[in-house]
Write an enzyme that holds these catalytic residues in place. Sequence first.
Site, PDB file in Angstrom:
ATOM      1  N   ARG A 145     -29.784 -56.143   8.968  1.00 38.33           N
ATOM      2  CA  ARG A 145     -29.982 -54.985   9.832  1.00 38.33           C
ATOM      3  C   ARG A 145     -30.209 -55.436  11.269  1.00 38.33           C
ATOM      4  NH1 ARG A 145     -33.260 -54.252   5.207  1.00 38.33           N
ATOM      5  NH2 ARG A 145     -32.679 -52.450   3.914  1.00 38.33           N
ATOM      6  N   LYS A 169     -37.334 -54.297   5.566  1.00 41.87           N
ATOM      7  CA  LYS A 169     -38.209 -53.133   5.560  1.00 41.87           C
ATOM      8  C   LYS A 169     -39.434 -53.390   4.695  1.00 41.87           C
ATOM      9  CE  LYS A 169     -34.733 -49.567   6.452  1.00 41.87           C
ATOM     10  NZ  LYS A 169     -34.099 -48.325   5.950  1.00 41.87           N
ATOM     11  N   HIS A 237     -24.606 -51.448  12.414  1.00 43.56           N
ATOM     12  CA  HIS A 237     -24.688 -51.007  11.018  1.00 43.56           C
ATOM     13  C   HIS A 237     -23.306 -50.937  10.378  1.00 43.56           C
ATOM     14  CE1 HIS A 237     -27.950 -49.929   8.357  1.00 43.56           C
ATOM     15  NE2 HIS A 237     -27.163 -49.047   7.763  1.00 43.56           N
ATOM     16  N   ARG A 240     -22.740 -54.156   8.872  1.00 39.41           N
ATOM     17  CA  ARG A 240     -23.478 -54.246   7.599  1.00 39.41           C
ATOM     18  C   ARG A 240     -22.667 -53.570   6.482  1.00 39.41           C
ATOM     19  NH1 ARG A 240     -28.666 -54.776   5.286  1.00 39.41           N
ATOM     20  NH2 ARG A 240     -29.413 -52.995   4.054  1.00 39.41           N
ATOM     21  N   HIS A 263     -31.751 -53.851  -0.459  1.00 36.75           N
ATOM     22  CA  HIS A 263     -32.009 -52.495  -0.942  1.00 36.75           C
ATOM     23  C   HIS A 263     -33.069 -52.519  -2.034  1.00 36.75           C
ATOM     24  CE1 HIS A 263     -27.812 -50.844   0.420  1.00 36.75           C
ATOM     25  NE2 HIS A 263     -28.701 -50.835   1.379  1.00 36.75           N
ATOM     26  N   TYR A 272     -21.159 -47.909  -1.750  1.00 38.47           N
ATOM     27  CA  TYR A 272     -20.023 -48.752  -1.372  1.00 38.47           C
ATOM     28  C   TYR A 272     -18.918 -48.751  -2.426  1.00 38.47           C
ATOM     29  CZ  TYR A 272     -23.204 -50.321   2.219  1.00 38.47           C
ATOM     30  OH  TYR A 272     -24.073 -50.346   3.289  1.00 38.47           O
TER      31      TYR A 272
END
Length: 291
Positions: A145, A169, A237, A240, A263, A272
Amino acid sequence: MLDQFLQHLTVEKRLSVHTLTAYKKDLEQFAEFLEKTYNLTELSQADFRMVRGWAVSLVEAELHHRSVNRKLATLRSFYGYLLRCKVITMNPMLRVSALKTDKPLPQFVEEKSLLLLFEEMEFGADFEGLRDRLILELLYGTGMRLAELLELKDGDINFYDLTLKVLGKRSKQRVIPIYKNLADLVKSYQSLKNEQFPGTNVLILTNKGEPAYAVLIQRIVKKYLSAVTSLQKRSPHVLRHTFATHLLNNGADLNSIKDLLGHSSLAATQVYTHNSIEKLKKIFKQSHPKA
């Protein structure tokens, strides 16, 4: 209570600086709306009708439904916090629903276009040229990210194992493999960086030797992607998304892609697969005699 809430997000939730800035901006905008429309100066006194009124005003201002929903999510988090702290007895967000939105497929750059970018684009051998290429290679080569790129330190790259560490995150750390050419590019860049701007361990710097910032990275990515793709979105992004889509198209399993992207659940990664299905449909229509 706003400052206490932001402190709570910083210390306990460990949200990134960019997320905190967005939360603060959303709440300040809502506070401004309450004061202007209802002559109300306390966020804790708002009811669900006022929240709905704000959402309507945002839609009328032609803000995209996804953006409105993100702002409503900020309010849900804030009023949930006030309820837990017993500042309010009724959560106004319980009667506010998210707006309906379409779920567009993630946009990605075609493989041949990115190969064209890295093989034929002239980046230059000076600091700026090496840095710009490294930014693009890191984003596409690791799927990290934007916030993770900005946090990278020199010591996060392991040249022996060909891996790098990123802080994702919720302050979750993960290790991502890198290819040798990328590791060599990092070495060349670090050598020039340490020569021109000694004494800093932040990996990506501005031309003045200061830590890079989000707008700079976005500007660089948009500049170079504009030369090889007509995609409407040309952001970090998108690289990504491109990383994940290319891995999937070339046989990587979904769980591995999930771990590489950081994730928390497979559901976030499954989006995806739709891009791959669309590609299969296109091949089928072109190739099958009865398609």
